[in-house]
Design a protein around this motif. Structure first.
Motif, PDB file in Angstrom:
ATOM      1  N   LEU A   1      37.113  40.269  20.909  1.00 46.23           N
ATOM      2  CA  LEU A   1      36.817  38.748  20.528  1.00 46.23           C
ATOM      3  C   LEU A   1      35.554  38.769  19.513  1.00 46.23           C
ATOM      4  O   LEU A   1      35.620  37.637  18.546  1.00 46.23           O
ATOM      5  N   ASN A   2      35.025  39.604  19.459  1.00 48.81           N
ATOM      6  CA  ASN A   2      33.621  39.718  18.404  1.00 48.81           C
ATOM      7  C   ASN A   2      34.086  40.258  16.819  1.00 48.81           C
ATOM      8  O   ASN A   2      33.148  40.462  16.161  1.00 48.81           O
ATOM      9  N   VAL A   3      35.171  40.883  16.889  1.00 43.63           N
ATOM     10  CA  VAL A   3      35.605  41.707  15.397  1.00 43.63           C
ATOM     11  C   VAL A   3      36.621  40.930  14.763  1.00 43.63           C
ATOM     12  O   VAL A   3      37.804  40.775  15.356  1.00 43.63           O
ATOM     13  N   GLY A   4      36.276  40.552  13.582  1.00 48.38           N
ATOM     14  CA  GLY A   4      37.161  39.796  12.751  1.00 48.38           C
ATOM     15  C   GLY A   4      38.261  40.863  12.028  1.00 48.38           C
ATOM     16  O   GLY A   4      38.068  42.066  12.073  1.00 48.38           O
ATOM     17  N   ARG A   5      39.209  40.323  11.696  1.00 50.36           N
ATOM     18  CA  ARG A   5      40.475  41.077  11.293  1.00 50.36           C
ATOM     19  C   ARG A   5      40.433  41.309   9.656  1.00 50.36           C
ATOM     20  O   ARG A   5      39.675  40.741   9.022  1.00 50.36           O
ATOM     21  N   ASN A   6      41.248  42.155   9.094  1.00 56.16           N
ATOM     22  CA  ASN A   6      41.283  42.299   7.722  1.00 56.16           C
ATOM     23  C   ASN A   6      42.551  41.816   7.111  1.00 56.16           C
ATOM     24  O   ASN A   6      43.594  42.310   7.269  1.00 56.16           O
ATOM     25  N   VAL A   7      42.705  40.752   6.245  1.00 50.68           N
ATOM     26  CA  VAL A   7      43.730  40.169   5.684  1.00 50.68           C
ATOM     27  C   VAL A   7      44.398  41.002   4.918  1.00 50.68           C
ATOM     28  O   VAL A   7      45.605  41.018   4.715  1.00 50.68           O
ATOM     29  N   LYS A   8      43.595  41.673   4.026  1.00 49.35           N
ATOM     30  CA  LYS A   8      44.094  42.972   3.057  1.00 49.35           C
ATOM     31  C   LYS A   8      44.952  43.884   3.832  1.00 49.35           C
ATOM     32  O   LYS A   8      46.306  43.987   3.166  1.00 49.35           O
ATOM     33  N   GLU A   9      44.752  44.027   5.021  1.00 53.87           N
ATOM     34  CA  GLU A   9      45.588  45.128   5.776  1.00 53.87           C
ATOM     35  C   GLU A   9      46.927  44.520   6.244  1.00 53.87           C
ATOM     36  O   GLU A   9      47.962  45.180   6.120  1.00 53.87           O
ATOM     37  N   VAL A  10      46.707  43.161   6.476  1.00 56.23           N
ATOM     38  CA  VAL A  10      47.969  42.532   7.090  1.00 56.23           C
ATOM     39  C   VAL A  10      48.971  42.332   5.818  1.00 56.23           C
ATOM     40  O   VAL A  10      49.977  42.769   5.873  1.00 56.23           O
ATOM     41  N   LEU A  11      48.329  42.143   4.575  1.00 54.53           N
ATOM     42  CA  LEU A  11      49.532  41.941   3.424  1.00 54.53           C
ATOM     43  C   LEU A  11      49.811  43.638   3.078  1.00 54.53           C
ATOM     44  O   LEU A  11      50.980  43.575   2.606  1.00 54.53           O
ATOM     45  N   ARG A  12      48.971  44.483   3.187  1.00 54.17           N
ATOM     46  CA  ARG A  12      49.586  46.068   2.999  1.00 54.17           C
ATOM     47  C   ARG A  12      50.595  46.341   3.977  1.00 54.17           C
ATOM     48  O   ARG A  12      51.655  46.859   3.511  1.00 54.17           O
ATOM     49  N   VAL A  13      50.537  46.202   5.095  1.00 61.62           N
ATOM     50  CA  VAL A  13      51.583  46.244   6.301  1.00 61.62           C
ATOM     51  C   VAL A  13      52.790  45.512   5.880  1.00 61.62           C
ATOM     52  O   VAL A  13      53.878  45.905   6.022  1.00 61.62           O
ATOM     53  N   LEU A  14      52.446  44.318   5.618  1.00 58.51           N
ATOM     54  CA  LEU A  14      53.502  43.279   5.436  1.00 58.51           C
ATOM     55  C   LEU A  14      54.485  43.966   4.049  1.00 58.51           C
ATOM     56  O   LEU A  14      55.674  44.034   3.957  1.00 58.51           O
ATOM     57  N   ASP A  15      53.833  44.315   3.075  1.00 62.20           N
ATOM     58  CA  ASP A  15      54.540  45.064   1.711  1.00 62.20           C
ATOM     59  C   ASP A  15      55.340  46.154   2.350  1.00 62.20           C
ATOM     60  O   ASP A  15      56.326  46.407   1.763  1.00 62.20           O
ATOM     61  N   GLY A  16      54.583  46.993   3.083  1.00 62.58           N
ATOM     62  CA  GLY A  16      55.467  48.285   3.589  1.00 62.58           C
ATOM     63  C   GLY A  16      56.720  47.952   4.224  1.00 62.58           C
ATOM     64  O   GLY A  16      57.749  48.320   4.038  1.00 62.58           O
ATOM     65  N   LEU A  17      56.292  46.920   5.299  1.00 59.89           N
ATOM     66  CA  LEU A  17      57.409  46.449   6.196  1.00 59.89           C
ATOM     67  C   LEU A  17      58.831  45.821   5.159  1.00 59.89           C
ATOM     68  O   LEU A  17      60.010  46.249   5.457  1.00 59.89           O
TER      69      LEU A  17
END
Length: 181
Positions: free
Chosen positions: A146-162
């Motif tokens: 709950l206390n740690v925000g995510r990394n949007v750039k990592e979401v984009l990187r994984v999406l690119d890979g998929l």
């Protein structure tokens, strides 16, 4: 918790799409996620509206909206708050007024429960992110405390890979060589 390779659960929920009076709300269903053969979905959850970490994440996803759209990917943000709380928060927070993606209201907590992302004591959603392919299959899941925000750039990187549908090595980024076997 729902995992990779599983079908995203069926749902029909109210979403906040606008600040314009009379046009604030629409309905979104799981069928929408698979209505287009080429559109991916990034579905991300935050614990509560009117908190501190959550708007930083939502604003960052909004800044990257064009990058997701360029990848034929729809963004959907969600929490267990109501559509009225979402609307009030958007009206009240400078970084949320101009959102380009919908905020889903899971007031019954049924979708968060089906996904297995409800925190057991407060019954609020963990910071979960799902990448869903055009057929409605979960291809990536990431869940933060709950206390740690995510990394949007990592979401984009994984999406690119998929979306390459190829083997991508560690730290791979769009434009780099993929692996050949």
């Amino acid at each position: 918790m729902i995992s990779i390779g599983q079908k995203f659960p069926s749902f029909e929920k109210t979403i906040v799409v606008s600040l314009e009076k009379g046009k604030e709300f629409e309905t979104l269903s799981s069928e929408t996620l698979t209505s287009d053969d080429s559109t991916w979905t990034v579905f991300f959850w935050w614990p509560k509206d009117f908190t501190f970490v959550c708007p930083t994440e939502i604003a960052e996803f909004n800044k990257a909206y064009g990058e997701f759209r360029d990848r034929d990917t729809r963004l959907v943000g969600a929490s267990t708050d109501s559509e009225f709380v979402h609307l009030a928060w958007r009206n009240n927070h400078d970084d949320l007024r101009g959102l380009k993606f919908p905020m889903l209201a899971d007031t019954s907590k049924s979708l968060a429960e089906d996904l297995g992302i409800l925190e057991p004591k407060e019954k609020i959603a963990y910071r979960a992110t799902f990448i869903i392919d055009p057929q409605g299959i979960v291809r990536w899941v990431s869940v933060n405390d709950l206390n740690v925000g995510r990394n949007v750039k990592e979401v984009l990187r994984v999406l690119d890979g998929l979306q390459t549908d190829e083997l991508c090595p560690c730290n791979w980024e769009k434009g780099q060589e993929t692996l050949t076997v």
